[in-house]
Design a protein around this motif. Structure first.
Motif, short mmCIF file in Angstrom:
data_model
loop_
_atom_site.label_atom_id
_atom_site.label_comp_id
_atom_site.label_asym_id
_atom_site.label_seq_id
_atom_site.Cartn_x
_atom_site.Cartn_y
_atom_site.Cartn_z
N LEU A 60 0.86 -1.19 0.00
CA LEU A 60 0.00 0.00 0.00
C LEU A 60 0.89 1.24 0.00
O LEU A 60 1.80 1.36 0.82
N ASP A 113 -1.76 4.58 -4.01
CA ASP A 113 -3.06 4.02 -3.65
C ASP A 113 -3.91 5.01 -2.85
O ASP A 113 -5.14 4.97 -2.93
N ASN A 357 -3.71 -0.96 -5.59
CA ASN A 357 -4.36 -1.54 -4.42
C ASN A 357 -5.54 -0.67 -4.00
O ASN A 357 -5.56 -0.08 -2.92
N GLY A 360 -7.17 -1.78 -0.83
CA GLY A 360 -6.37 -1.36 0.31
C GLY A 360 -6.56 0.11 0.62
O GLY A 360 -6.59 0.52 1.78
N TYR A 364 -7.90 1.59 4.05
CA TYR A 364 -7.16 2.62 4.78
C TYR A 364 -8.11 3.73 5.22
O TYR A 364 -8.05 4.22 6.34
#
Length: 471
Positions: A60, A113, A357, A360, A364
């Motif tokens: 990430l 990302d 990602n 991801g 987050y």
């Protein structure tokens, strides 16, 4: 009424107004869609524990704007992410030049990302949105909260938080903080001198005279970013004339900047210029320099948002006790009460459409929007988030406590304008330049408003700029 209810009602009243974007960029930004993500993407299996389908060992990359909030809060959020996905390697970086650093990567299809697209050097959102360069965050909203049982992420947010960052029905930008804009002063200085914060314009001018006689400049401002002073001017006008004053400006209506309310506000604020109430040298100061001069007691008032306490924490004297307050009422006939204050969601985060990602990135954000993530942010940077009820149980610093109190007092009378989000160039360049001339004494109120209106007309006439309308 508890604090949660107050914040909810305030937001619902229009503090979290729908934003849009800046100006179109001059080159393609590498847009995408669900099927075109710029090459290999990391996809995991969706389960009850992993509702967004994060691949547990996928790397990430997070890029943070290194501004008033710093970057330590993000490192803490990354550590929380790592707790859930220990096999994931996280690449962290911070910059004050988001556009310069990342636009080439958007163009060649290799963006990070997660991007905290903030600051003066941000990438214009108009270009990002129009070129489909941002991932849809809708799935995040419907995912369960990480630590608020029985609620989705959407259900944990203050009303309006989703609207700020939604474009054509898609939630594309997470504005994480709740920012209040007002006039800041030191309660210690005022207590020591026996001064009271003025509620009316006449009281404000009388106090400015008293402050000046005491050998202190009543005002300073960020001369290199003079748009900071457009905020109290506009606030004065909106409180005088009502929300329609802001809506007309947002909608680029003809002569919106020359309304009677704007004329009265500009005339009033011109008095601090002509009467010498501004700290000498302020036109040459940047935001940090002017704020530091204010913290040093060289000036009594400064216009800023609620990031101020965090941004100045390393130079603020012990016991300074900074507080925020609304702009003084211009007349007894103001349509909004003295307590009405401007606030909105801000500090934009995004997941690029071509992020490798994306799951991801959404996860987050789910971490950021957890109660744990929100409370940690508030503790670290002295700022509110859009997560409802997240200040309960936290011992707030003096300045942030004053922000919460101001919101409580403002209640349903809160207001905002969004032209600065719709048309970035209008505020950041055109109104900024007009404020620079006005508050340095090089232009009159009429010339100031004329310059602002010409800037708005320039944007309105530019067919290459997508227009938005505030209802």
């Amino acid at each position: 009424m508890n604090r949660r209810d107050i914040l909810r009602r305030t937001a619902a009243a229009g503090l979290l107004a729908t934003p849009a974007a800046g100006l179109l960029t001059g080159c393609a930004l590498g847009g995408g869609d669900e099927e075109d993500s710029g090459g290999e993407t990391y996809v995991g299996t969706k389960t009850a524990e992993n509702p967004l389908g994060v691949k547990e060992d996928a790397p990430l990359e997070v890029v943070i704007f290194n501004g008033g909030f710093g970057e330590e809060y993000a490192k803490a959020h990354e550590a929380m992410y790592k707790e859930r996905y220990p096999k994931a390697e996280i690449k962290h970086s911070a910059t004050q030049e988001i556009n310069k650093t990342l636009q080439p990567r958007f163009v060649d299809g290799t963006p990070p990302d997660v991007v905290n697209n903030s600051g003066a050097g941000q990438i214009d959102f108009n270009g990002l949105v129009s070129q489909n360069a941002l991932a849809d965050l809708g799935e995040l909203l419907d995912a369960p909260s990480l630590d608020v049982p029985g609620k989705t992420v959407r259900e944990t947010l203050l009303p309006g938080a989703v609207d700020v960052g939604s474009y054509d029905g898609k939630f594309l930008v997470l504005n994480y903080t709740y920012t209040v804009y007002g006039i800041w002063y030191s309660t210690k200085l005022f207590a020591d001198r026996g001064w009271e914060y003025p509620k009316t314009w006449d009281e404000h001018i009388a106090l400015c005279r008293e402050i000046k006689k005491a050998g202190i400049a009543p005002w300073t401002y960020a001369g290199k970013h003079p748009r900071y002073m457009s905020w109290p001017v506009l606030s004065t006008a909106v409180k005088l004339g009502g929300l329609d004053v802001a809506k007309a400006i947002d909608n680029l209506e003809p002569n919106a900047w020359k309304s009677e309310a704007m004329k009265a506000a500009a005339d009033a604020w011109y008095q601090i210029v002509k009467d010498g109430f501004i700290l000498e040298g302020s036109p040459g100061l940047d935001h940090i320099q002017s704020q530091t001069a204010w913290c040093q007691g060289k000036a009594a008032f400064i216009s800023c948002g609620s990031w101020l306490e965090s941004e100045q924490k390393n130079v603020t004297p012990p016991g300074f006790n900074m507080s925020v307050a609304p702009t003084p009422s211009l007349s007894s006939g103001d349509k909004l009460p003295f307590e009405a204050i401007r606030g909105t969601a801000g500090e934009p985060f995004m997941v690029p459409a071509k992020a490798k990602n994306r799951a991801g990135g959404l996860e987050y954000f789910r971490t950021m929007l957890s109660m744990k993530g929100a409370q940690d942010f508030t503790r670290k940077v002295s700022s509110l988030t859009v997560v409802a009820n997240s200040t309960q149980g936290i011992e707030l610093p003096f300045g942030l406590s004053s922000v919460v109190k101001a919101l409580e007092a403002s209640g349903a009378n809160g207001f905002n304008w969004v032209y600065n989000n719709y048309y970035r160039k209008l505020e950041r360049e055109l109104v900024d330049a007009a404020c620079g001339e006005f508050f340095s004494g090089r232009s009159t109120p009429a010339e100031f408003l004329d310059a602002c209106q010409k800037g708005a007309d320039q944007i309105a006439a530019d067919s290459s700029i997508k227009k938005y309308r505030r209802a």
